[in-house]
Design a protein around this motif. Structure first.
Motif, PDB file in Angstrom:
ATOM      1  N   GLU A   1      27.936  15.116  38.354  1.00 31.75           N
ATOM      2  CA  GLU A   1      28.479  14.107  37.446  1.00 31.75           C
ATOM      3  C   GLU A   1      29.235  14.762  36.299  1.00 31.75           C
ATOM      4  OE1 GLU A   1      26.935  10.138  35.037  1.00 31.75           O
ATOM      5  OE2 GLU A   1      25.576  11.809  35.365  1.00 31.75           O
ATOM      6  N   GLU A   2      28.703  15.863  35.759  1.00 25.10           N
ATOM      7  CA  GLU A   2      29.380  16.583  34.676  1.00 25.10           C
ATOM      8  C   GLU A   2      30.736  17.111  35.145  1.00 25.10           C
ATOM      9  OE1 GLU A   2      26.830  19.668  33.368  1.00 25.10           O
ATOM     10  OE2 GLU A   2      25.224  18.321  32.696  1.00 25.10           O
TER      11      GLU A   2
ATOM     12  N   SER B   1      13.529  17.213  42.383  1.00 24.11           N
ATOM     13  CA  SER B   1      13.927  17.542  41.015  1.00 24.11           C
ATOM     14  C   SER B   1      15.189  18.399  41.018  1.00 24.11           C
ATOM     15  CB  SER B   1      12.780  18.274  40.311  1.00 24.11           C
ATOM     16  OG  SER B   1      13.172  18.674  39.026  1.00 24.11           O
TER      17      SER B   1
ATOM     18  N   ASN C   1      33.243  14.376  35.430  1.00 22.92           N
ATOM     19  CA  ASN C   1      33.752  14.021  34.106  1.00 22.92           C
ATOM     20  C   ASN C   1      34.809  15.019  33.645  1.00 22.92           C
ATOM     21  OD1 ASN C   1      32.122  11.780  33.884  1.00 22.92           O
ATOM     22  ND2 ASN C   1      30.443  12.891  32.896  1.00 22.92           N
TER      23      ASN C   1
ATOM     24  N   LEU D   1      18.154  16.268  42.020  1.00 26.68           N
ATOM     25  CA  LEU D   1      18.590  15.425  40.906  1.00 26.68           C
ATOM     26  C   LEU D   1      19.378  16.243  39.886  1.00 26.68           C
ATOM     27  CD1 LEU D   1      18.588  12.734  39.402  1.00 26.68           C
ATOM     28  CD2 LEU D   1      16.374  13.374  38.395  1.00 26.68           C
ATOM     29  N   GLY D   2      18.879  17.454  39.591  1.00 27.05           N
ATOM     30  CA  GLY D   2      19.595  18.312  38.645  1.00 27.05           C
ATOM     31  C   GLY D   2      20.993  18.655  39.131  1.00 27.05           C
ATOM     32  N   LYS D   3      21.136  18.946  40.421  1.00 32.43           N
ATOM     33  CA  LYS D   3      22.447  19.260  40.974  1.00 32.43           C
ATOM     34  C   LYS D   3      23.344  18.029  40.996  1.00 32.43           C
ATOM     35  CE  LYS D   3      21.899  23.595  41.657  1.00 32.43           C
ATOM     36  NZ  LYS D   3      22.704  24.573  40.892  1.00 32.43           N
ATOM     37  N   ALA D   4      22.745  16.858  41.249  1.00 32.42           N
ATOM     38  CA  ALA D   4      23.541  15.627  41.223  1.00 32.42           C
ATOM     39  C   ALA D   4      24.068  15.357  39.821  1.00 32.42           C
ATOM     40  CB  ALA D   4      22.697  14.448  41.709  1.00 32.42           C
ATOM     41  N   GLU D   5      23.221  15.636  38.810  1.00 34.64           N
ATOM     42  CA  GLU D   5      23.679  15.477  37.426  1.00 34.64           C
ATOM     43  C   GLU D   5      24.791  16.469  37.108  1.00 34.64           C
ATOM     44  OE1 GLU D   5      20.033  16.014  35.366  1.00 34.64           O
ATOM     45  OE2 GLU D   5      19.417  13.903  35.517  1.00 34.64           O
ATOM     46  N   ARG D   6      24.669  17.680  37.679  1.00 36.66           N
ATOM     47  CA  ARG D   6      25.733  18.672  37.492  1.00 36.66           C
ATOM     48  C   ARG D   6      27.038  18.185  38.124  1.00 36.66           C
ATOM     49  NH1 ARG D   6      28.623  21.678  34.558  1.00 36.66           N
ATOM     50  NH2 ARG D   6      29.569  23.485  35.594  1.00 36.66           N
TER      51      ARG D   6
END
Length: 366
Positions: A196-197, A186, A200, A189-194
């Motif tokens: 992605e941000e 978890s 961007n 995944l949260g760090k991977a989403e970070r």
């Protein structure tokens, strides 16, 4: 339209000035010539001449052909004056061409033109100063863009390190419980989403400017934020045998831009890990009163000299130049922290003595 009329008006003034001086010179020359002839005639008339005197013979010859000599002299003088005033615009043009070459590569030296062209001189100097200012602004803008790219690249490292750390734990520790595996996945995944941000943000670099950030204020449980932060840094702490102790009253609440303040704490804890002695303790102390929140990051490491402490928040300044960018950062973490803290109207300071390094962040309570 008004500017065009102004230029035409000024050009007309130059032409009128040249024409006026041209005719004035002709008139002065004509009367000066007549006056000189009269003075010479009067002077020569008072002298006693002998017929065999060569000068007397020449003067008699000139008197007989006075109109021819006077006419030729006036014509030659007129031609010389006309040539002088016809050449003047060409000379002005040469001066303007030379000045234009200076505009192509503007420097600190002022452009100087003839007095008649003072208005043009002032305008060209204004253009030169504008060009220098624009060149300086362009250089600063390019530097800011490069700095921002490096800022974002630096921020990519923290979540990426966490992802790699937890995935390494999942790979190496086969006896981890399913609950802990789920927690590690978890977080990864949260760090991977970070990540992605941040990527961007990287692609929108032209719209991103640290000096024009709009803070998005919201309330955050500061105690829980630090508990989460310490847990996320666990792989890095284990790697150096470090222990991180959090001293914070439960339920501390702060109103701030949570994402950006979290960057500050990430960078400060990351810095503490990199510059701590192995098998030592990192202390995070959080104190709050009615006016401000004080957050201290205290670690044990080599004492930082006073001259380095003065520069520690400068961009690209690194305490240990022998560290690689993978282990020691690009020298931007503390600069980023200072930018964000000051945007929140807070302060950040550093001190070091007796192998103890302390960073103190103070944020106002809103």
């Amino acid at each position: 339209m008004n500017r065009t009329k102004s230029k035409r008006s000024y050009n007309s003034r130059i032409i009128r000035n040249i024409v006026f001086k041209y005719f004035l010179s002709l008139i002065i020359f004509f009367f000066a010539f007549i006056f000189l002839i009269m003075m010479l005639w009067s002077f020569c008339s008072r002298l006693t001449w002998h017929q065999n005197n060569p000068i007397y013979i020449v003067l008699i010859y000139i008197r007989e052909y006075i109109l021819v000599f006077a006419g030729l002299t006036l014509i030659m003088g007129g031609i010389f004056i006309t040539y002088h005033f016809m050449a003047r615009p060409l000379w002005y043009l040469d001066e303007v061409i030379i000045a234009s070459e200076k505009l192509a590569n503007p420097g600190n030296e002022q452009i100087i033109l003839p007095e008649d062209m003072k208005n043009i001189q002032d305008r060209m100097n204004l253009i030169r100063e504008t060009a220098l200012r624009n060149a300086s602004l362009a250089k600063e803008a390019e530097q800011r863009k490069n700095d921002l790219i490096i800022y974002l690249a630096h921020d990519l490292k923290t979540p990426l390190t966490s992802v790699i750390g937890y995935l390494t734990l999942l790979r190496d520790e086969r006896q981890i419980s399913e609950e802990l595996q789920e927690k590690y996945l978890s977080i990864s995944l949260g760090k991977a989403e970070r990540l992605e941000e941040l990527i961007n943000e990287f692609f929108e670099i032209t719209r991103f400017n640290l000096s024009n950030i709009t803070l998005q204020y919201s309330k955050v449980n500061l105690t829980r934020l630090f508990e989460q932060l310490v847990f996320e840094f666990r792989p890095m702490l284990i790697g150096k045998g470090l222990e991180c102790k959090l001293e914070a009253a439960p339920g501390l609440v702060l109103k701030c831009d949570v994402d950006k303040i979290q960057r500050v704490f990430d960078n400060l804890l990351r810095n503490a890990v990199f510059y701590s002695f192995e098998d030592s303790v990192i202390n995070i102390q959080v104190l709050q009163d009615k006016k401000e929140v004080s957050i201290k990051f205290i670690n044990h490491g080599d004492t930082i000299p006073a001259e380095k402490l003065e520069r520690i928040f400068e961009q690209f300044y690194r305490l240990d130049t022998s560290r690689s960018s993978q282990s020691g950062g690009a020298g931007l973490g503390l600069a980023i922290a200072k930018e964000i803290v000051e945007l929140h109207n807070g302060t950040i300071t550093a001190k070091s003595e007796d192998e103890i390094i302390e960073f103190n962040v103070k944020l106002p309570v809103l």
